[in-house]
Design an enzyme around this catalytic site. Structure first.
Site, PDB file in Angstrom:
ATOM      1  N   CYS A 130      27.558 -69.082  -8.104  1.00 18.17           N
ATOM      2  CA  CYS A 130      27.237 -69.662  -9.415  1.00 18.17           C
ATOM      3  C   CYS A 130      26.114 -68.875 -10.094  1.00 18.17           C
ATOM      4  O   CYS A 130      24.937 -69.051  -9.763  1.00 18.17           O
ATOM      5  CB  CYS A 130      26.837 -71.124  -9.247  1.00 18.17           C
ATOM      6  SG  CYS A 130      26.344 -71.904 -10.790  1.00 18.17           S
ATOM      7  N   CYS A 133      23.584 -71.075 -12.019  1.00 19.08           N
ATOM      8  CA  CYS A 133      22.621 -71.817 -11.189  1.00 19.08           C
ATOM      9  C   CYS A 133      21.579 -70.875 -10.582  1.00 19.08           C
ATOM     10  O   CYS A 133      20.393 -71.193 -10.552  1.00 19.08           O
ATOM     11  CB  CYS A 133      23.324 -72.531 -10.035  1.00 19.08           C
ATOM     12  SG  CYS A 133      24.931 -73.191 -10.420  1.00 19.08           S
ATOM     13  N   ASP A 134      22.046 -69.745 -10.048  1.00 15.24           N
ATOM     14  CA  ASP A 134      21.163 -68.919  -9.213  1.00 15.24           C
ATOM     15  C   ASP A 134      20.703 -67.624  -9.871  1.00 15.24           C
ATOM     16  O   ASP A 134      19.803 -66.956  -9.348  1.00 15.24           O
ATOM     17  CB  ASP A 134      21.871 -68.590  -7.885  1.00 15.24           C
ATOM     18  CG  ASP A 134      22.204 -69.861  -7.109  1.00 15.24           C
ATOM     19  OD1 ASP A 134      21.397 -70.811  -7.188  1.00 15.24           O
ATOM     20  OD2 ASP A 134      23.251 -69.912  -6.456  1.00 15.24           O
TER      21      ASP A 134
END
Ligand code: NAP
Length: 305
Positions: A130, A133-134
């Site tokens: 992701c 997200c990261d």
């Protein structure tokens, strides 16, 4: 007894809830995470007409609001099994069970894992599925993206906003991604392409990833490729384990339907990414959801006859 239970609150499931509740059916949407599904992991959406450029979470929020406008309820629930009793179905979650006349499966898909040594070990320590997200953890770093499809190229482009360098490692010498995404990526000075290579192992120290062992698919030569992180986008697997006992899945786990989104079990519909289909998009999930919501209404009317 609900009229309709929708399993999964992605764009398809939420649209099915909107249509069914607008037709005056009682609707429960069960979701095991946050509403929006893969939209929550999508940076920018630019191919959903009518809203211009929008982030995935923003679009998820808008669709969620619309999905509740006509009374559909949302609840937490991780579905484990669905039982068919003919004119009604029982949906089991880890803690509860619910009955409904119609079940609409909208569970979508998960990012496939590569299955190489180091992948599980370094998950969350440099291995990610992701970018949204990261990605921020890799500011000014060098990251690799594995895969050559829309996800790899689009999310790789997104990562160039934070990382210094993004290397797309692909097993062939041409991408599968849409041309518009390819053209944009080829022009992006922070992106490089490592053609005809597969990842054999993800390596790191006690803390995080620092190297990939990659193999040239033409020569068989294995070499080191130092990176700070790796984002894996090698395709999708359907989330259909809870529905296998219903007998609605194909050999690969996807759910075949007809154009009315009917599965092989009357009163059970499947929509969006979980369906055996030629195109998996937000727009197609939304289209599927509207058909299933409408068909649920007709099916329930037919039960009363
Ligand atoms: P995908 O289209 O299935 O592409 C997977 C990529 O990973 C392919 O390039 C494949 O290589 C490669 N691959 C598969 N297994 C591999 C392995 N073991 N080792 C190395 N490489 C491997 O998956 P996706 O990109 O996640 O897209 C999924 C669906 O979502 C598609 O329908 C896509 O169109 C859609 N999507 C659309 C958008 C958009 O419209 N903006 C964005 C994201 C996703 P080969 O090419 O050699 O098979």
């Amino acid at each position: 007894m609900y009229d309709v239970i929708v399993i999964g609150a992605g764009p398809g499931g939420m649209t099915a809830a909107l249509y069914a509740s607008r037709a005056d059916l009682s609707v429960l949407v069960l979701e095991k995470g946050i509403y929006g599904g893969q939209l929550q992991n999508t940076a920018d959406v630019e191919n959903y007409p009518g809203v211009g450029l929008v982030t995935g979470p923003e679009l998820a929020e808008k669709i969620y609001k619309d999905s509740t406008a006509f009374g559909a309820e949302h609840a937490y629930g991780s579905v484990t099994k669905v039982e068919d009793h003919g004119t009604h179905k029982t949906v089991h979650t880890e803690d509860e069970q619910y009955d409904a006349k119609v079940v609409i499966i909208a569970t979508g898909s998960d990012h496939r894992h590569l299955g190489v040594p180091g992948e599980e070990e370094f998950s969350g320590r440099g291995v990610s599925y992701c970018a949204v997200c990261d990605g921020p953890f890799f500011r000014n770093k060098h990251v690799a993206v594995i895969g050559g499809g829309d996800s790899a190229v689009e999310e790789g482009s997104y990562l160039t906003q934070v990382a210094d360098k993004v290397s797309v490692i692909h097993r062939r010498d041409e991408l599968r991604a849409q041309k518009v995404l390819q053209d944009r990526a080829f022009k992006n000075e922070k992106m490089t392409f490592v053609w005809n290579h597969v990842v054999e192992e993800i390596q790191g120290d006690d803390i995080k990833v620092n190297n990939l062992r990659i193999k040239d698919t033409q020569t068989g030569e294995v070499s080191d490729y130092p990176v700070d992180g790796v984002f894996i986008y090698v395709g999708l697997d359907p989330i259909t384990e809870p529905f296998k006992s219903l007998g609605v899945t194909n050999e690969e786990g996807w759910i075949p339907t007809n154009e009315k989104m009917e599965t092989s079990v009357p009163g059970v519909y499947a929509i969006g990414d979980v369906r055996e289909t030629v195109l998996r998009q937000i727009t197609t999930a939304v289209g599927d959801g509207s058909i299933a919501g409408q068909e649920a209404f007709k099916y329930i009317e037919s039960l009363a006859d």
